[in-house]
Design a protein around this motif. Structure first.
Motif, PDB file in Angstrom:
ATOM      1  N   VAL A  10       0.858  -1.181   0.000  1.00 39.40           N
ATOM      2  CA  VAL A  10       0.000   0.000   0.000  1.00 39.40           C
ATOM      3  C   VAL A  10       0.896   1.233   0.000  1.00 39.40           C
ATOM      4  CG1 VAL A  10      -1.830   1.237   1.210  1.00 39.40           C
ATOM      5  CG2 VAL A  10      -1.758  -1.272   1.265  1.00 39.40           C
ATOM      6  N   LEU A  11       0.703   2.111  -0.996  1.00 42.02           N
ATOM      7  CA  LEU A  11       1.528   3.302  -1.134  1.00 42.02           C
ATOM      8  C   LEU A  11       0.722   4.562  -0.850  1.00 42.02           C
ATOM      9  CD1 LEU A  11       3.291   2.401  -4.508  1.00 42.02           C
ATOM     10  CD2 LEU A  11       4.131   1.993  -2.204  1.00 42.02           C
ATOM     11  N   SER A  12       1.393   5.581  -0.321  1.00 37.91           N
ATOM     12  CA  SER A  12       0.748   6.881  -0.135  1.00 37.91           C
ATOM     13  C   SER A  12       0.671   7.578  -1.489  1.00 37.91           C
ATOM     14  CB  SER A  12       1.545   7.745   0.848  1.00 37.91           C
ATOM     15  OG  SER A  12       2.762   8.141   0.240  1.00 37.91           O
ATOM     16  N   ILE A  18       3.356   2.557   2.897  1.00 37.59           N
ATOM     17  CA  ILE A  18       2.766   2.810   4.210  1.00 37.59           C
ATOM     18  C   ILE A  18       2.148   1.557   4.827  1.00 37.59           C
ATOM     19  CG2 ILE A  18       2.351   5.260   3.843  1.00 37.59           C
ATOM     20  CD1 ILE A  18      -0.571   4.549   3.182  1.00 37.59           C
ATOM     21  N   GLY A  19       2.128   0.474   4.083  1.00 37.52           N
ATOM     22  CA  GLY A  19       1.553  -0.740   4.637  1.00 37.52           C
ATOM     23  C   GLY A  19       1.554  -1.875   3.627  1.00 37.52           C
TER      24      GLY A  19
END
Length: 68
Positions: A10-12, A18-19
């Motif tokens: 999971v990308l910002s 970020i996760g």
């Protein structure tokens, strides 16, 4: 038994990781069956296109899940 797992990073909005999340998408009797399913688009995946997910940072893993 082996499980085919989809792992998604999971990308910002700035592209910073970020996760991570994962989903089991199939269970197989042996490693060869699991590897074959991971290379076939639409075989067991909930996503439309496995190659697109791979480009976006997702990965497929076949892991041993224990005896039946």
């Amino acid at each position: 038994m082996y499980a085919l797992i989809l792992v998604i990073g999971v990308l910002s909005s700035g592209g910073v990781p970020i996760g991570v999340t994962s989903q089991i998408v199939g269970k197989f009797k042996n490693l060869d069956e699991c590897k074959a399913a991971a290379t076939q688009p639409h075989a067991t995946a909930p996503a439309e296109d496995i190659s697109l997910l791979t480009m976006l940072g997702s990965r497929w893993y076949c892991v041993y899940s224990g005896a039946k």
